[in-house]
Write a protein that holds these residues in place. Structure first.
Motif, mmCIF file in Angstrom:
data_model
loop_
_atom_site.group_PDB
_atom_site.id
_atom_site.type_symbol
_atom_site.label_atom_id
_atom_site.label_comp_id
_atom_site.label_asym_id
_atom_site.label_seq_id
_atom_site.Cartn_x
_atom_site.Cartn_y
_atom_site.Cartn_z
ATOM 1 N N VAL A 74 0.849 -1.197 0.000
ATOM 2 C CA VAL A 74 0.000 0.000 0.000
ATOM 3 C C VAL A 74 0.885 1.248 0.000
ATOM 4 C CG1 VAL A 74 -1.879 1.206 1.162
ATOM 5 C CG2 VAL A 74 -1.734 -1.298 1.277
ATOM 6 N N GLY A 76 2.112 5.450 -0.232
ATOM 7 C CA GLY A 76 1.890 6.589 0.643
ATOM 8 C C GLY A 76 1.073 7.690 -0.010
ATOM 9 N N SER A 81 2.942 3.500 -7.293
ATOM 10 C CA SER A 81 3.345 2.152 -6.878
ATOM 11 C C SER A 81 4.745 1.759 -7.326
ATOM 12 C CB SER A 81 2.339 1.120 -7.407
ATOM 13 O OG SER A 81 2.209 1.210 -8.819
ATOM 14 N N SER A 100 0.802 -4.727 -5.869
ATOM 15 C CA SER A 100 0.991 -3.300 -5.600
ATOM 16 C C SER A 100 -0.007 -2.537 -6.457
ATOM 17 C CB SER A 100 2.426 -2.855 -5.905
ATOM 18 O OG SER A 100 2.711 -2.980 -7.285
ATOM 19 N N PHE A 103 -3.116 4.427 -5.640
ATOM 20 C CA PHE A 103 -4.330 5.029 -5.113
ATOM 21 C C PHE A 103 -4.982 5.882 -6.194
ATOM 22 C CE2 PHE A 103 -2.680 4.750 -0.572
ATOM 23 C CZ PHE A 103 -3.674 3.868 -0.167
ATOM 24 N N LEU A 125 -9.159 0.039 -1.349
ATOM 25 C CA LEU A 125 -8.396 -1.163 -1.023
ATOM 26 C C LEU A 125 -9.320 -2.371 -0.900
ATOM 27 C CD1 LEU A 125 -5.884 -2.727 -0.189
ATOM 28 C CD2 LEU A 125 -6.120 -1.772 2.117
ATOM 29 N N GLY A 142 2.067 -1.158 4.662
ATOM 30 C CA GLY A 142 1.671 0.224 4.418
ATOM 31 C C GLY A 142 2.813 1.199 4.632
ATOM 32 N N GLY A 146 -0.071 5.274 3.750
ATOM 33 C CA GLY A 146 -0.563 3.919 3.511
ATOM 34 C C GLY A 146 -0.653 3.106 4.788
ATOM 35 N N VAL A 149 -3.954 3.871 6.209
ATOM 36 C CA VAL A 149 -4.978 3.152 5.440
ATOM 37 C C VAL A 149 -5.018 1.692 5.883
ATOM 38 C CG1 VAL A 149 -5.627 2.334 3.145
ATOM 39 C CG2 VAL A 149 -4.832 4.685 3.447
#
Length: 317
Positions: A74, A76, A81, A100, A103, A125, A142, A146, A149
């Protein structure tokens, strides 16, 4: 006459500044994605870009049928990614399926009109896991925002999480009153592209302890800014996070008794390692390691060391 001329010059200067700093000259759609790397999947709020590395691609006859819980990497707040590219294959070679993704608003994922709150990203997610038919408990990794999250996802869906790895986690988002000005109607597009994004680009160099060793970093980081809607998404995200304290969430996470590893770059200027003392008190029995010669992205700068520590942790218990 003087005032009119001055106003004209100012207006022309503003227009020139906007066009010089506005890098959003491409669109993301089904047609343009045909020529882009990775995989794409449609969720309720738009199309998401993801990469998947399967353990079976690296297995021999002896290691087949030993695939372990899937790892979800996940990202930041601001990076796409690609920050996991030095990790994903090594983890797959250790018998994990690895995913991966970008967002919404970042990388090659859509830039929907949304509030870009943390809850919105948690929903992304969950929908991604559902769409990929990943229903067994996963290992969540994360980075920075992330980590917040990952924490919220785990609190909402504890049965869907096996183990957790947090890297340089966001604890309290900075309070930035200037963002209120950026949200002023009619000025949002101009200010987000001429002030906010350049500031983010400048700060990105501080994510690395030794940027001279990673000559492609700035170029890779900046690629996402060429697609329309990126500046708007980043402004929305920053506004949604502003001043938010995730301390209670980490405290609740610690009460779930999930196996948790914490990795922190010693020279992180964004999330100083001094904050680690605060979070380790909230996470009993956390497996904590300081990563030397790394700043905000230890997985990127010291991939070999971080990969080894993650694999060792995930193979325990």
């Amino acid at each position: 006459m003087f005032i009119t001329m001055a106003t004209l010059i100012l207006s022309i200067s503003i227009i020139i500044l906007y066009f010089l700093r506005n890098k959003e000259n491409r669109v993301l759609n089904d047609k343009t994605r045909m020529h882009l790397p990775g995989n794409f999947i449609k969720l309720s709020n738009g199309t998401v870009h993801y990469k998947i590395e399967k353990a079976i691609n690296y297995q021999n006859e002896e290691s087949k049928n030993k695939i372990k819980p899937t790892i979800i990497l996940v990202p930041g707040f601001s990076a796409a990614s690609f920050v996991w590219d030095a990790n994903i294959k090594t983890l797959a070679k250790a018998d994990f399926n690895v995913v991966s993704f970008d967002f919404f608003g970042r990388g090659l994922s859509d830039r929907p009109h949304s509030d870009y709150s943390l809850e919105f990203l948690v929903q992304q997610l969950k929908e991604l896991l559902d769409a990929l038919n990943i229903h067994d408990a996963v290992n969540l990794v994360g980075l920075a925002m992330g980590a917040a999250v990952v924490t919220q996802f785990t609190l909402l869906y504890p049965r869907r999480v096996n183990k957790i790895i947090l890297l340089d986690p966001l604890i309290i988002a900075p309070h930035q009153p200037a963002l209120k000005i950026l949200k002023t109607p009619l000025l949002t597009s101009f200010l987000s592209k001429t002030i906010l994004l350049p500031k983010i680009q400048q700060q990105a160099l501080k994510y690395l302890h030794e940027p001279s060793r990673h000559t492609q970093w700035q170029q890779e980081f900046s690629k996402q800014s060429q697609y329309k809607g990126h500046a708007r998404a980043m402004l929305k995200s920053a506004s949604a996070l502003m001043g938010r304290d995730f301390t209670p969430d980490y405290e609740k996470l610690g009460q779930l008794n999930k196996p948790i590893q914490l990795l922190w770059g010693r020279y992180d200027q964004t999330m100083p390692i001094s904050q680690s003392e605060r979070i380790t008190k909230l996470l009993p029995n956390v497996d904590f390691h300081t990563i030397d010669n790394a700043a905000h992205l230890p997985n990127y700068e010291q991939a070999q060391e971080v990969n080894a520590k993650m694999i060792s942790f995930l193979n325990k218990y």
